[in-house]
Enzyme design. Structure first.
Site, PDB file in Angstrom:
ATOM      1  N   ARG A   1      -6.616  10.579  -0.224  1.00 44.76           N
ATOM      2  CA  ARG A   1      -6.356  11.007  -1.459  1.00 44.76           C
ATOM      3  C   ARG A   1      -7.678  11.113  -2.298  1.00 44.76           C
ATOM      4  NH1 ARG A   1      -3.030   6.534  -3.368  1.00 44.76           N
ATOM      5  NH2 ARG A   1      -3.414   5.737  -1.496  1.00 44.76           N
TER       6      ARG A   1
ATOM      7  N   HIS B   1       0.926  -1.193  -0.081  1.00 41.76           N
ATOM      8  CA  HIS B   1       0.019  -0.137   0.023  1.00 41.76           C
ATOM      9  C   HIS B   1       0.950   1.337  -0.050  1.00 41.76           C
ATOM     10  CE1 HIS B   1      -3.056   2.765   1.129  1.00 41.76           C
ATOM     11  NE2 HIS B   1      -3.967   2.061   1.176  1.00 41.76           N
TER      12      HIS B   1
END
Lengths: 640, 249
Positions: free
Chosen positions: A276, A256
């Site tokens: 994000r 990740h």
């Protein structure tokens, strides 16, 4: 051998995360007497860590969404290595699985017109993730847990015993599946049950059952920097291997892009992609939004070329392209890795993830409450006022137990089913965020359903467990007590994690992986001598000594498959073979236990060609990026 | 940056136990759970402790640190002075299994006594409509990670073992409030809250709220409103009459 505690069930589910609980609910709803066996307390499974959401093309926020678009995104994210039939079923059934949760009491965040709200996430064309702030996994686990309680309340009404047909055996670890040879095939096996121990007392327990569903999750604890909890020791993968099943795609491990990097004791803990999705941006030490430099050719047309366009996309997604911070995870992780390597990292070796300059403080606190809490409490950082420091962390294994896409049955071991992270194929070489929770629900349900169907068809033809196997499993489990003081299991574990992190990590090289395989051999020998002190009652040193076998087996699978695959794709990046190869797309690497029982054999398999109607969902030009010429559909006549 | 800290950890089982002293290394940024893990890896390999996520999300590593109910993974070492002796003991309200691990089955038994979510008949999956403002009240309670620190600290059961039968504790009274405030739940939960789960035992000292690692306002937002709902009903003459008539049948 002394008499061992025994329980008899129709279906035994190993693992109590999203997939295991959904499988158990289904098996019980089909009338099966069902047991769930889990290492932790009921309701603590790693699924609670999932933050962002559940991907399902309900189309509540953008009505252009449908299962075909979700399928397409999933295949692109996995770089076309996915078992397409799994990706198809997943995209088709995910909305029903989410709506069903509401009938069991789940409370998702809402849209203005009262429907389930959906958020943007990396690789998903439309806002698709049903969510509850950034604690969606907790909502999922709690809802399934409460559904199980509801079923138990029904049984209490009907039989006076809440556990008449569905019982959770918590804090119990399974160390072996029990099988007998299957008379119907040459080298196949048939499930008769499972052997394990109670963590609390150390006493052994045998579950007799014709069907077992493995839903044990992932393998992250073989790596040093990981977002995974202690439970993720590759148990299901190893149990399946030892019972004669195969693992596929094990070289594909997802790092990740955003894990915490400081302080050291929390290094690896996840920072949700929602940061994000909701507007957060990545910057290097020079303040540059570097992701614009890392858009790969296959995605060139789909991502914004400038910061201005990317910023406009949040409010006007129909006329702008999304910012490259929302590329699939493998791309973002590699980009961060490269920035740090080239000296543009933060003081603690990460990059900056900034939401403070992008959203008002109260919006951040409302949309990302657990991130706000996590950074405040663990790193003393206020994310509404300053950027976070983040870097890649081992998060998810795309590979796993080979299963039939429709039934979740494991070829070669009759009565064995697998669902969730422990199963391979669905996500290809890289998983999109949000596709994990939906995977758990879709295939957890299918595993429970088809396990129940198998048991029903089997009727009275159940086979007894083999006492010899129970004795062997018991002897294997107590062995560490005879090795007193020879090797410290904690030291062996730490060295394993360092080896995998350094030599089979994000960027891989032939020589390093060969070195890893040599070290794994040495560690195997040391693990066999791992000794423990004290007695069997709640003894974590002993538990770890037993888990080492599983971690070493899956690590060997990962290293062997990664060494073999000479291309870069998704969660497998070879510095010495940087390109993606259409020929390698046609290769599935399968790991099986060698005849000597101590090693892993690698076999090459060919994936089933994708059905024509699914191929037709893509432009021919896009397919050219992934498929060989021979695989491409014929060019339509008359088209320009 | 590292130093040696003095730790006293309760070691023992259901029969007997004692506080044992350890001197152990502490590094920058560490939490108490890191130190417990270091003890396991270096001095006490069989030291029993529950933990999972190490990020304050699963609620497994509940214990008492210097007598205060806390999550081991969310208690930073920097909140103590380097000279201080840090005492770690298991949750006091539940029976000890071994070392820091307790038998929390009380909570699972109480959970099973709360009737589950009851949607309106005929409402199909996919047709649920609720406004954000209406789900937010229950959403706050669904943040609960079931660490049981509120159950552990509540003096109704911490100091009076006999109350365990009649009192479900803040966690499950809050669960009832969560369902009662769910916009689509149709079950009647108020009478049971009082009669079967012991809502009346709660005298709103807010100890549960103080220890909640999720900062849920258990007392203000769940228990007091629930008491008000029960009271309204008790003293509402029409409800009172209805209850009377129904009981006569």
């Amino acid at each position: 051998m002394s008499e061992v505690e025994r329980h008899s069930y129709d279906v035994v589910v190993i693992g109590a995360g999203g997939a295991g609980l959904r499988a158990a609910i289904e098996a019980r709803s089909q009338g099966m007497r069902t047991a769930v066996v889990c290492k932790s307390l009921f309701g603590k499974a790693h699924t609670v860590m999932a933050e962002g959401g559940i991907a399902a093309s309900m189309g509540n926020v953008n009505s252009n969404d449908n299962w075909q678009v979700h399928f397409r995104d999933t295949m692109r994210g996995g770089k076309f290595l996915n078992y397409w039939r799994m990706a198809e079923l997943h995209a088709q059934e995910a909305p029903d699985r989410v709506w069903e949760l509401e009938t069991w009491g789940a409370l998702f965040d809402r849209t203005g017109d009262g429907r389930i709200s959906q958020r943007n996430f990396g690789g998903h064309e439309y806002p698709r993730l049903a969510h509850v702030g950034d604690r969606t996994g907790l909502e999922l686990i709690r809802t399934l847990q409460q559904k199980i309680v509801a079923l138990q309340q029904e049984d209490e009404q009907e039989f006076g015993d809440p556990e008449a047909r569905l019982k959770v055996f918590q804090e119990a670890t399974v160390t072996r599946l029990l099988t007998v040879p299957d008379s119907g095939s040459e080298d196949g096996a048939r499930i008769t049950g499972a052997f394990g121990y109670w963590r609390e007392s150390g006493r052994f327990v045998v579950f007799e059952a014709p069907a077992v569903v493995l839903a044990t999750g992932g393998i992250g604890k073989s790596f040093k920097v990981t977002s995974n909890s202690w439970e993720y020791t590759g148990d299901g993968q190893a149990l399946a291997l030892l019972a004669g099943a195969s693992l596929i795609n094990m070289e594909f491990v997802q790092f990740h892009p955003t894990g915490m990097v400081w302080p050291p004791s929390v290094k690896g803990i996840l920072v949700t992609e929602s940061v994000r999705g909701d507007g957060g941006v990545l910057r290097n030490s020079e303040g540059k939004r570097f992701m614009f430099d890392y858009i790969p050719d296959v995605f060139k047309e789909k991502y914004a070329k400038s910061e201005e366009e990317g910023d406009r996309w949040y409010t006007d997604p129909d006329n702008n392209r999304r910012p490259p911070e929302l590329l699939p995870r493998d791309e973002v992780a590699r980009a961060i890795n490269a920035e740090v390597k080239e000296g543009r990292g933060t003081p603690h070796g990460g990059v900056y993830l900034d939401v403070s300059s992008r959203l008002p403080a109260d919006v951040i606190r409302r949309k990302l409450p657990s991130m706000h809490h996590q950074f405040k409490e663990l790193a003393d950082v206020d994310i509404t006022a300053e950027p976070m420091e983040v870097g890649p962390t081992c998060h998810y294994v795309m590979g796993g137990i080979e299963v039939d896409p429709d039934t979740a049955a494991t070829p070669g071991v009759l009565g064995l089913y697998a669902a969730g992270e422990v199963a391979g194929g669905m996500h290809g070489s890289n998983r999109l965020g949000g596709n994990s929770l939906s995977d758990l629900l879709v295939f957890g349900r299918r595993a429970g359903l088809y396990a129940a169907e198998y048991v029903t068809e089997l009727g009275d033809a159940r086979r007894d467990v083999d006492q010899g196997q129970i004795d062997e499993a018991a002897a294997e489990a107590v062995a560490p007590f005879a090795n007193e003081g020879a090797e410290n299991p904690y030291s062996v574990h730490q060295e394993l994690q360092q080896t995998m992190n350094d030599l089979v990590g994000i960027i891989r090289r032939e020589g390093e992986m060969a070195e890893a395989l040599t070290r794994l051999e040495e560690l195997k020998a040391r693990a066999a001598k791992a000794g423990v002190e004290g007695h069997r009652q709640y003894n974590p040193g002993w538990h770890l000594a037993l888990d080492l076998r599983n971690m070493l087996l899956v690590s060997e699978c990962i290293a062997k498959a990664a060494l073999e695959r000479e291309e870069s794709r998704g969660g497998h990046t070879r510095e010495d073979h940087p390109g993606m190869s259409a020929d390698w797309r046609k290769v599935v690497l399968a790991c099986a236990l060698a005849a000597d029982d101590g090693h892993i054999d690698l076999v090459r398999r060919s994936p089933e060609p994708m059905r024509a109607d699914l191929l037709a969902l893509f432009d021919r030009d896009e397919l050219k990026k992934y498929l060989t010429d021979a695989e491409l559909p014929a060019e339509e006549e008359g088209s320009d | 940056m590292s130093y040696k800290a003095n730790f006293r950890v309760w070691r023992g089982d259901v029969d007997s136990g004692e506080l044992r002293d350890y001197t152990v290394e502490v590094n920058e940024g560490e939490v108490v759970l890191d130190i417990i893990h270091r003890l396991q890896a270096t001095q006490a390999p069989d030291l029993a402790v529950r933990w999972n996520c190490k990020a304050g999300k699963c609620g497994s590593c509940s214990a008492e640190i210097n007598g205060r109910p806390r999550l081991l993974c969310m208690t930073r070492m920097s909140t103590f002075s380097q000279e201080e002796t840090i005492t770690v003991t298991p949750m006091r309200t539940f029976p000890v299994i071994r070392d820091l691990v307790t038998d929390v089955s009380f909570n699972y038994a109480k959970a099973r006594k709360v009737p589950s979510f009851t949607p309106p008949e005929g409402l199909k999956a996919g047709e649920y409509r609720m406004q954000q403002v209406d789900v937010e009240r229950s959403q706050e309670f669904r943040k609960c990670i079931e660490c049981y620190l509120c159950q552990n600290t509540c003096h109704v059961i911490r100091d009076f073992e006999d109350n365990k039968e009649a009192f479900s504790g803040p966690r499950y009274l809050m669960r009832i409030a969560e369902l009662d405030m769910h916009p689509l739940d149709v079950a009647d939960r108020q009478k049971a809250a009082q009669d079967e789960h012991g809502l009346g035992y709660c005298n709103i000292t807010k100890c549960c709220t103080e220890v909640c690692p999720e900062h849920i306002k258990i007392t203000d937002n769940a228990l007091i409103p629930m008491k008000e709902r029960v009271a309204d009903r008790k003293y509402d003459p029409i409800v009172w009459l209805g209850d009377k008539i129904r009981r006569r049948k």
